[in-house]
Write a protein that holds these residues in place. Structure first.
Motif, PDB file in Angstrom:
ATOM      1  N   LEU A  57      -2.224 -11.423   5.081  1.00 23.17           N
ATOM      2  CA  LEU A  57      -2.518 -10.923   3.737  1.00 23.17           C
ATOM      3  C   LEU A  57      -3.267 -11.979   2.928  1.00 23.17           C
ATOM      4  CD1 LEU A  57      -2.125  -8.539   1.819  1.00 23.17           C
ATOM      5  CD2 LEU A  57       0.025  -9.601   1.089  1.00 23.17           C
ATOM      6  N   ALA A  58      -2.846 -13.236   3.029  1.00 21.01           N
ATOM      7  CA  ALA A  58      -3.528 -14.317   2.319  1.00 21.01           C
ATOM      8  C   ALA A  58      -4.965 -14.479   2.827  1.00 21.01           C
ATOM      9  CB  ALA A  58      -2.747 -15.614   2.482  1.00 21.01           C
ATOM     10  N   ARG A  60      -6.873 -12.093   4.050  1.00 21.40           N
ATOM     11  CA  ARG A  60      -7.645 -10.966   3.511  1.00 21.40           C
ATOM     12  C   ARG A  60      -7.995 -11.203   2.051  1.00 21.40           C
ATOM     13  NH1 ARG A  60      -5.208  -5.329   4.557  1.00 21.40           N
ATOM     14  NH2 ARG A  60      -7.224  -4.787   3.682  1.00 21.40           N
ATOM     15  N   PHE A  61      -7.052 -11.776   1.284  1.00 23.32           N
ATOM     16  CA  PHE A  61      -7.322 -12.090  -0.123  1.00 23.32           C
ATOM     17  C   PHE A  61      -8.381 -13.188  -0.235  1.00 23.32           C
ATOM     18  CE2 PHE A  61      -6.059 -14.640  -3.945  1.00 23.32           C
ATOM     19  CZ  PHE A  61      -6.547 -13.749  -4.880  1.00 23.32           C
ATOM     20  N   GLU A  68      -6.777  -9.555  -6.465  1.00 23.79           N
ATOM     21  CA  GLU A  68      -5.513 -10.229  -6.783  1.00 23.79           C
ATOM     22  C   GLU A  68      -4.373  -9.238  -7.021  1.00 23.79           C
ATOM     23  OE1 GLU A  68      -3.661 -13.468  -9.924  1.00 23.79           O
ATOM     24  OE2 GLU A  68      -5.777 -12.917 -10.071  1.00 23.79           O
ATOM     25  N   TYR A  71      -3.223  -7.945  -3.739  1.00 23.46           N
ATOM     26  CA  TYR A  71      -2.542  -9.020  -3.024  1.00 23.46           C
ATOM     27  C   TYR A  71      -1.109  -9.170  -3.526  1.00 23.46           C
ATOM     28  CZ  TYR A  71      -1.204 -13.730  -1.595  1.00 23.46           C
ATOM     29  OH  TYR A  71      -0.526 -14.804  -1.078  1.00 23.46           O
ATOM     30  N   ARG A  72      -0.937  -9.220  -4.827  1.00 21.64           N
ATOM     31  CA  ARG A  72       0.410  -9.404  -5.395  1.00 21.64           C
ATOM     32  C   ARG A  72       1.314  -8.203  -5.087  1.00 21.64           C
ATOM     33  NH1 ARG A  72       0.741 -13.890  -8.504  1.00 21.64           N
ATOM     34  NH2 ARG A  72      -1.196 -14.739  -9.338  1.00 21.64           N
TER      35      ARG A  72
END
Length: 84
Positions: A57-58, A60-61, A68, A71-72
């Motif tokens: 996930l990080a 991809r962000f 953002e 992501y959160r």
């Protein structure tokens, strides 16, 4: 004239030849399979090298695939799923 008909080999000789032939071809097949596996490498990555869901996930962000807010939200969902 000499013929090789009578060589006094009993049933144990024929059984030994049969077992020997099975072992011979078994070793040949195992050797071929081992050679193919060695040359092609492992199809799966070792379990310790696999990235976690949070790392994916990080990534991809960081690459800009998600913003953002997304992501959160997804990180919160992942962490909640781990707590269950």
């Amino acid at each position: 004239m000499m013929f090789w008909y009578d060589h006094d080999m009993g049933w144990w000789g024929y059984a030994g030849m049969g077992v020997g032939m099975v072992l011979f071809w078994g070793l040949i097949i195992v050797g071929i399979v081992a050679l193919i596996r060695y040359t092609t490498g492992s199809p799966q990555a070792p379990r310790g090298d696999a990235p976690t869901a949070e790392q994916l996930l990080a990534a991809r962000f960081a690459s800009g695939e998600i913003d953002e807010t997304q992501y959160r939200e997804r990180l919160a969902i992942l962490r909640e799923a781990v707590r269950r």
